[in-house]
Scaffold this active site. Sequence first.
Site, mmCIF file in Angstrom:
data_model
loop_
_atom_site.group_PDB
_atom_site.id
_atom_site.type_symbol
_atom_site.label_atom_id
_atom_site.label_comp_id
_atom_site.label_asym_id
_atom_site.label_seq_id
_atom_site.Cartn_x
_atom_site.Cartn_y
_atom_site.Cartn_z
ATOM 1 N N GLU A 133 4.380 -15.816 20.454
ATOM 2 C CA GLU A 133 3.168 -16.323 19.774
ATOM 3 C C GLU A 133 1.907 -15.819 20.473
ATOM 4 O OE1 GLU A 133 2.853 -18.280 16.909
ATOM 5 O OE2 GLU A 133 4.990 -17.920 16.663
ATOM 6 N N GLY A 190 11.610 -25.994 17.918
ATOM 7 C CA GLY A 190 12.902 -26.197 18.581
ATOM 8 C C GLY A 190 12.967 -27.295 19.623
ATOM 9 N N CYS A 216 17.194 -16.674 17.282
ATOM 10 C CA CYS A 216 15.874 -17.219 16.947
ATOM 11 C C CYS A 216 15.066 -16.038 16.415
ATOM 12 C CB CYS A 216 15.227 -17.808 18.194
ATOM 13 S SG CYS A 216 13.457 -18.162 18.028
ATOM 14 N N THR A 217 14.362 -16.260 15.321
ATOM 15 C CA THR A 217 13.709 -15.124 14.655
ATOM 16 C C THR A 217 12.528 -14.560 15.453
ATOM 17 O OG1 THR A 217 12.395 -16.651 13.312
ATOM 18 C CG2 THR A 217 14.459 -15.817 12.358
ATOM 19 N N HIS A 218 12.094 -15.264 16.479
ATOM 20 C CA HIS A 218 11.049 -14.706 17.355
ATOM 21 C C HIS A 218 11.598 -13.599 18.268
ATOM 22 C CE1 HIS A 218 8.672 -18.269 16.291
ATOM 23 N NE2 HIS A 218 7.635 -17.732 16.907
ATOM 24 N N ASP A 267 8.096 -19.824 8.858
ATOM 25 C CA ASP A 267 8.681 -20.030 10.187
ATOM 26 C C ASP A 267 7.729 -20.976 10.924
ATOM 27 O OD1 ASP A 267 10.232 -19.471 12.618
ATOM 28 O OD2 ASP A 267 8.564 -18.226 13.254
ATOM 29 N N SER A 268 8.158 -21.421 12.085
ATOM 30 C CA SER A 268 7.278 -22.260 12.914
ATOM 31 C C SER A 268 6.033 -21.471 13.354
ATOM 32 C CB SER A 268 8.032 -22.728 14.156
ATOM 33 O OG SER A 268 8.402 -21.599 14.934
ATOM 34 N N CYS A 270 13.662 -19.247 9.958
ATOM 35 C CA CYS A 270 13.638 -19.919 11.262
ATOM 36 C C CYS A 270 14.966 -20.636 11.449
ATOM 37 C CB CYS A 270 12.484 -20.918 11.284
ATOM 38 S SG CYS A 270 12.407 -21.922 12.771
ATOM 39 N N ASN A 271 15.690 -20.296 12.498
ATOM 40 C CA ASN A 271 16.990 -20.936 12.750
ATOM 41 C C ASN A 271 16.843 -22.432 12.990
ATOM 42 O OD1 ASN A 271 19.228 -18.653 13.271
ATOM 43 N ND2 ASN A 271 17.224 -17.916 13.897
#
Length: 266
Positions: A153, A44, A185-187, A11-12, A74-75
């Site tokens: 984050e 994004g 969004c996976t976050h 992912d980012s 990650c979308n």
Amino acid sequence: MPSSAPIGVFDSGVGGLSILIEIRKTLPNEDLFYIADTAHCPYGVKPVEEIRKRVLDVSEYLMGLGAKAIVVACNSACVAGLDHIREVHPEIPIVGVEPAVKPAHDKTRSGKIGVLATDMTLSGERFSLLVEKYGTGIEVYTQPAPGLVELVEAGKLDGAETEQILKEYLVPMLEKGVDTLVLGCTHYPFLKPVIARLAGPDVAILDTGAAVARQTAKVLSQKQLLNEAPGPGRTFFYTTENPQEVSKVIGLLWNDPVDTVLKAEV
Ligand code: DGL
């Protein structure tokens, strides 16, 4: 490719851990390599071409580590580069993610759903096609949500600042009468307790972690790549930034103790 090889997930940043947690539950004896591309987070808001290149580079790094399959957790990364890496690397199974518009369509009673995601995800063709396919007969309200990735984050999963930003994004959709909210969004699943508090008990909140884990298991099974060795599988964490810093937030989000976070030179 031996079936004992690891699954590579990235992912980012740390958002993809919401997917990794589900993969760990579904596939307890697989070894998992996770890369948080923290040095390039957030994806994004960056040009699509730049992220497409990151998706390829990070995936190839995971392949270099011996991954038998890649999960793009990650979308935004999927919008930018999923088709591209599948084209460049047809030899390896690649699993992607997408906002849960179809499950939301099936679940809503008010006929109004809300989708919270990054700008890249909401403006991508993948999302338009998803809405075209599964958004018929319902109203789909979208809300880009800059800033949420940074909060996760930073490990700010709750508190006044987080609540304030979420309120700004959620209230307009709630006022429209949405009863189903898609976390695109996976976050965002890490913010679910605050989102649920703000949205109230009548709003269903959907994410894709469990579905992606099931899909990963299905794809591995079809390719006869499921690890048959007795578990438990190990989990290795990497970041493209400072491992010491990033290990703090990984430790907060991951359910089990995290020994070491390694540096990914990519
Ligand atoms: N977790 C990523 C996603 O699902 C975050 C995107 C970003 O880094 O902006 O879209």
